[in-house]
Design an enzyme around this catalytic site. Structure first.
Site, PDB file in Angstrom:
ATOM      1  N   GLN A 119      48.795 -24.180 -29.828  1.00 10.42           N
ATOM      2  CA  GLN A 119      47.864 -24.465 -30.545  1.00 10.42           C
ATOM      3  C   GLN A 119      48.007 -24.287 -32.128  1.00 10.42           C
ATOM      4  OE1 GLN A 119      44.826 -25.879 -29.520  1.00 10.42           O
ATOM      5  NE2 GLN A 119      46.195 -26.299 -28.173  1.00 10.42           N
ATOM      6  N   SER A 168      41.051 -25.149 -17.279  1.00  8.59           N
ATOM      7  CA  SER A 168      41.666 -24.446 -15.856  1.00  8.59           C
ATOM      8  C   SER A 168      43.248 -24.190 -16.267  1.00  8.59           C
ATOM      9  CB  SER A 168      41.441 -25.241 -14.558  1.00  8.59           C
ATOM     10  OG  SER A 168      42.085 -26.506 -14.957  1.00  8.59           O
ATOM     11  N   LYS A 193      40.460 -21.380 -29.123  1.00  4.25           N
ATOM     12  CA  LYS A 193      40.973 -20.957 -30.488  1.00  4.25           C
ATOM     13  C   LYS A 193      41.448 -21.899 -31.299  1.00  4.25           C
ATOM     14  CE  LYS A 193      41.665 -16.381 -28.532  1.00  4.25           C
ATOM     15  NZ  LYS A 193      42.611 -15.085 -28.538  1.00  4.25           N
ATOM     16  N   LYS A 209      45.236 -16.371 -36.052  1.00  4.56           N
ATOM     17  CA  LYS A 209      46.170 -15.761 -35.847  1.00  4.56           C
ATOM     18  C   LYS A 209      47.304 -16.548 -35.061  1.00  4.56           C
ATOM     19  CE  LYS A 209      45.185 -15.989 -31.047  1.00  4.56           C
ATOM     20  NZ  LYS A 209      45.938 -15.901 -29.737  1.00  4.56           N
ATOM     21  N   ASN A 256      46.169 -21.773 -18.211  1.00  4.09           N
ATOM     22  CA  ASN A 256      46.782 -20.417 -17.944  1.00  4.09           C
ATOM     23  C   ASN A 256      45.789 -19.468 -18.238  1.00  4.09           C
ATOM     24  OD1 ASN A 256      48.697 -18.242 -19.850  1.00  4.09           O
ATOM     25  ND2 ASN A 256      49.131 -18.491 -17.784  1.00  4.09           N
ATOM     26  N   TRP A 257      44.855 -19.489 -19.428  1.00  2.00           N
ATOM     27  CA  TRP A 257      43.605 -18.684 -19.929  1.00  2.00           C
ATOM     28  C   TRP A 257      42.511 -18.872 -18.909  1.00  2.00           C
ATOM     29  CZ3 TRP A 257      42.091 -14.577 -20.572  1.00  2.00           C
ATOM     30  CH2 TRP A 257      41.224 -13.849 -21.659  1.00  2.00           C
ATOM     31  N   GLY A 258      42.395 -20.308 -18.770  1.00  3.82           N
ATOM     32  CA  GLY A 258      41.215 -20.589 -17.906  1.00  3.82           C
ATOM     33  C   GLY A 258      41.316 -20.091 -16.558  1.00  3.82           C
ATOM     34  N   ALA A 297      47.040 -14.107 -21.415  1.00  5.70           N
ATOM     35  CA  ALA A 297      46.395 -14.402 -19.899  1.00  5.70           C
ATOM     36  C   ALA A 297      47.134 -13.654 -19.013  1.00  5.70           C
ATOM     37  CB  ALA A 297      46.753 -15.943 -20.044  1.00  5.70           C
ATOM     38  N   ARG A 337      52.633 -17.478 -27.076  1.00  9.06           N
ATOM     39  CA  ARG A 337      53.402 -18.488 -26.985  1.00  9.06           C
ATOM     40  C   ARG A 337      53.974 -19.410 -28.364  1.00  9.06           C
ATOM     41  NH1 ARG A 337      49.022 -22.495 -24.231  1.00  9.06           N
ATOM     42  NH2 ARG A 337      49.254 -20.862 -22.459  1.00  9.06           N
TER      43      ARG A 337
END
Length: 353
Positions: A301, A11, A120, A205, A13-15, A154, A271
């Protein structure tokens, strides 16, 4: 057929951005249950539980502020309760937490559940690379697990700016089910069977994006960044061809959103690009210090993936074959100064026809 229930495992930013899409898509669906459970690691924000804020204000004020989430998305701090009974598990959390999370829920999910990974990264051991989708599948009783990767920053997705994504799935029926779950007029989903390449692109990436940030921090121009993107793509393709044993990657997959589009977007606005720039401009800070200062609890990541693939390339005596990946890792660990990055670009071999 009974409607399928959905749980979002993660849950941040992307979630939260993907929760907005799913929540709106299932409201009046004949395929999916209206209620969407979203597992949220409990945190305190201004003296209140984050789950309570989300469930009353319908906004993730910490990780996606200013974006309203559908009221049918319910934040749940207990991951077992969140996942229990779900037909579809959407994994979207940092890849270093996948194994422990799967171990927690393994005996509490439906045997015929299916999963999709939006994560990712890689899992790398002395046995080589294991894809996150494979890790999820194996730890959850060998359930089917698709992947979804693409040029999906996101905040832009949350503000409903048009973009594309790629769903990688070897089972066409499951792939179409996932497309029904995610696709909107502003979020277009392409379905491909080359799931391994889709997932590999999504992990690598982030490493190239650090390099794009480094050249920005060094005040280089667009030509240099373009070289980083092109040479980075070449290393991504070569890495897939060298290390992925699940069949030869299809070159056309690299032209999907999961490939070149995601690489371009991340090298300009992600980011990890920001981290690369910060490494140059705040050379006194470690990656962990930059992370704490700029991300407010979330993680980069790219450095972790760079570290993992570095160990793999070193074990195979292939560091010289991947000069960009190798140099980025050594810059992140402060073994090298950022100023040497341009030299690594010059060492890239020409690809003669």
């Amino acid at each position: 057929m009974p409607k399928k229930s959905v749980c979002i495992v993660g849950s941040g930013n992307w979630g939260s951005a993907i929760a907005k899409i799913i929540g709106n898509n299932v409201k009046d669906s004949e395929l999916f249950e209206k209620r969407v459970q979203m597992w949220m690691y409990e945190e305190q924000v201004d003296g209140k539980k984050l789950t309570e804020i989300v469930n009353t204000q319908h906004e993730n004020v910490k990780y996606l502020p200013g974006v309203k989430l559908p009221e049918n998305v319910i934040a749940e701090p207990d991951v077992i309760k969140a996942c229990k009974g779900a037909d579809i598990l959407v994994f979207v959390l940092p890849h270093q937490f996948v194994t422990s999370t799967c171990h927690t829920i393994a005996h509490h999910i439906k045997k015929d559940a299916v999963a999709i990974s939006l994560i990712k990264g890689f899992s790398i051991s002395d046995k080589g690379i294991k894809l996150i989708s494979k890790l999820i599948s194996e730890n959850l009783g060998n359930i089917e697990c698709a992947v979804m990767m693409g040029a999906n920053l996101a905040n832009e997705v949350a503000s409903e700016q048009f973009c594309e994504t790629t769903i990688g799935c070897t089972n066409e029926a499951t792939g179409n089910l996932m497309k029904d779950l995610f696709e909107t007029p502003y979020y277009r989903c392409a379905l491909v069977s080359d799931a391994v390449t889709v997932e590999c692109c999504g992990a690598l990436k982030n490493v190239v994006a650090i390099g794009a940030g480094i050249v920005e921090g060094l005040e280089c121009g667009d030509n240099t960044k373009a070289a980083v993107i092109r040479l980075g793509l070449m290393e991504i393709i070569k890495f897939c061809q060298t290390f992925m044993n699940q069949g030869k990657p299809k070159l056309e997959t690299f032209l999907e959103s999961c490939g070149i589009a995601d690489l371009v977007a991340t090298c300009h606005g992600g980011r990890n690009r920001m981290l690369g720039e910060a490494i140059v401009k705040h050379s006194d800070k470690t990656v962990e210090e930059v992370e704490k200062e700029f991300l407010g609890g979330q993680s980069f990541q790219g450095p972790l993936t760079a570290k993992e693939i570095y160990s793999l390339m070193k074990d195979r005596n292939l560091l010289k074959e991947f000069p960009m990946f190798t140099t980025i890792h050594r810059i992140c660990t402060k073994e090298l100064q950022p100023s040497v990055f341009i030299d690594c670009l010059k060492k890239q071999p020409h690809h003669e026809k």
